[in-house]
Design an enzyme around this catalytic site. Structure first.
Site, PDB file in Angstrom:
ATOM      1  N   ASP A 159       0.864  -1.184   0.000  1.00 32.46           N
ATOM      2  CA  ASP A 159       0.000   0.000   0.000  1.00 32.46           C
ATOM      3  C   ASP A 159       0.899   1.232   0.000  1.00 32.46           C
ATOM      4  O   ASP A 159       2.034   1.167  -0.466  1.00 32.46           O
ATOM      5  CB  ASP A 159      -0.952  -0.038   1.202  1.00 32.46           C
ATOM      6  CG  ASP A 159      -2.288   0.636   0.905  1.00 32.46           C
ATOM      7  OD1 ASP A 159      -2.289   1.859   0.699  1.00 32.46           O
ATOM      8  OD2 ASP A 159      -3.322  -0.061   0.875  1.00 32.46           O
TER       9      ASP A 159
ATOM     10  N   HIS B 253       2.208   1.774  -3.150  1.00 34.20           N
ATOM     11  CA  HIS B 253       1.324   2.726  -3.826  1.00 34.20           C
ATOM     12  C   HIS B 253       1.898   4.141  -3.813  1.00 34.20           C
ATOM     13  O   HIS B 253       1.165   5.098  -4.080  1.00 34.20           O
ATOM     14  CB  HIS B 253      -0.059   2.722  -3.172  1.00 34.20           C
ATOM     15  CG  HIS B 253      -0.793   1.424  -3.331  1.00 34.20           C
ATOM     16  ND1 HIS B 253      -2.047   1.213  -2.806  1.00 34.20           N
ATOM     17  CD2 HIS B 253      -0.456   0.269  -3.965  1.00 34.20           C
ATOM     18  CE1 HIS B 253      -2.455  -0.025  -3.102  1.00 34.20           C
ATOM     19  NE2 HIS B 253      -1.487  -0.611  -3.797  1.00 34.20           N
TER      20      HIS B 253
END
Length: 405
Positions: free
Chosen positions: A218, A241
């Protein structure tokens, strides 16, 4: 008169000796003296917490020592203050392991919680969340996926040479950690691990993150509401991310995100590069004075992105503009390669367009073939400085809010 001076001198000397003796007797509490086994099997949480209580109550400066070894630590695992003075956790060479079973976490959302401490120094230690089973949605109806390290109101502190592995959820969650430094951290989970944000920052004023390596499934670093006066330098991010401000606007009464600097970082193979994200149909909010500078992108999707139509995992009001106002944002000296042809995307709110956005010395090329990289923009008129590749925002007229998605 001479006797009085002699008496004063004697009292002064005795006081000085007492201070020296007190300093030399500063508490160093070894967890093994409190019964920790360090064999990787025995639950050492009670012994570690008992050692912490003694160190915290001891004469400052005090310290908690975890000698090299592997310590199994079941929840609840809480190290709480306030302590009598500055305190150190020394864990170089120690590995602390969480139980892999989510069933052990039915009553807590955090594996190791450190709270209400002023002037803590934490050195070393590998914290292994053993999260592989939880990423595969292990069957546990009443379980929460726990954060590896939850830091609450730990102020004027330093964390250095700390490693977090395979967290079940976020590696580190911070709130109220004013005037704190994170140095030489290693946060590591596979690209397919779910919601394993590296560092999520809640309301905090004054934080430096430097010389760290973050690999996650993430965001490497995410700035929640109330993040203020934060500097990130010399961080390598990827997989993951990217580095994100937000998401913001999901909840009422969110505090502004202001004075954020991300500088001299390398981002590798991530789904996004540097990003600001807010929800459509959001509550009011504010992002101001945010700067991304001297960033190298290596095969990154969406290297530069403002997304005020962010929607993840729930039904969104995509046709209702975000009410989060974004102002005074700069992207400077950002270079490298993009996995997506659209390398620069500024999708600002139709209801509250972005103001004072600057793009300076941008050079992003598309790594996927012979076509050139492009940009897309809505509801923003950026200031352009120096060479901008790809050419930015050729059409600056307002567009429908979801036109770029």
């Amino acid at each position: 008169m001479g006797k009085i001076n002699s008496t004063k001198s004697a009292i002064y000397c005795l006081s000085l000796i007492a201070m020296i003796v007190s300093y030399n007797q500063a508490s160093v509490i070894d967890v093994k003296t409190e019964g920790a086994k360090g064999d990787g099997v025995t639950n050492d949480t009670p012994a570690i917490m008992n050692a912490w209580k003694k160190a915290c109550a001891g004469a400052p400066p005090s310290s908690l020592l975890l000698p090299p070894g592997t310590y199994m630590a079941f929840p609840p695992f809480v190290l709480s203050g306030p302590c009598k003075g500055p305190i150190e956790i020394k864990a170089t060479g120690a590995t602390i392991k969480a139980p892999p079973e989510l069933e052990k976490f039915q009553t807590t959302d955090t594996w190791i919680r450190i709270n209400y401490i002023d002037r803590l120094t934490m050195t070393g230690g590998t914290f292994d969340g053993q999260g592989h089973g939880s990423w595969r949605n292990a069957n546990c109806k009443n379980c929460q996926k726990p954060v590896n390290l939850g830091l609450g109101f730990v102020k004027n502190s330093l964390f250095k040479d700390v490693t977090s592995l395979n967290s079940k959820y976020f590696h580190i969650h911070m709130q109220g950690c004013d005037n704190t430094k994170l140095e030489h951290l290693t946060l590591d989970a596979p690209a397919d691990s779910v919601n394993t944000d590296g560092i999520h920052i809640g309301p905090t004023n004054g934080l430096n993150i430097t010389n760290s390596i973050i690999k996650t499934g993430d965001d490497c670093i995410s700035f929640g509401d109330g993040s203020t006066n934060i500097r990130v330098e010399k961080v390598t991010c990827g997989p993951g991310h990217g580095i994100s401000v937000g998401s913001l606007g999901k909840n009422p009464n969110e505090k502004p995100v202001e004075r954020i600097w991300i500088k001299n970082c390398t981002i590798v193979g991530t789904d996004n590069g540097v990003r600001i994200k807010t929800w459509p149909g959001s509550y009011p909010g504010k992002v101001n004075d945010v700067h991304f500078e001297d960033i190298v992108m290596d095969k990154v999707a969406n290297p530069i992105i403002i997304d005020q139509n962010y929607c993840a995992g729930r039904v969104c009001q995509k046709n209702v503009p975000s009410q989060v106002k974004i102002t005074n944002v700069s992207f400077r000296n950002i270079k490298g390669t993009s996995k997506t042809q659209v390398a620069l995307k500024l999708n600002c709110s139709a209801g509250s367009p972005c103001d004072n956005v600057e793009l300076a010395d941008i050079n992003l090329t598309y790594s996927g073939g012979q076509v050139t990289a492009t940009s897309r923009c809505a509801n923003v008129k950026p200031k352009l400085v120096g060479q901008i590749i790809p050419p930015a925002c050729p059409f600056n007229a307002p567009k429908p809010y979801n036109s770029l998605m």
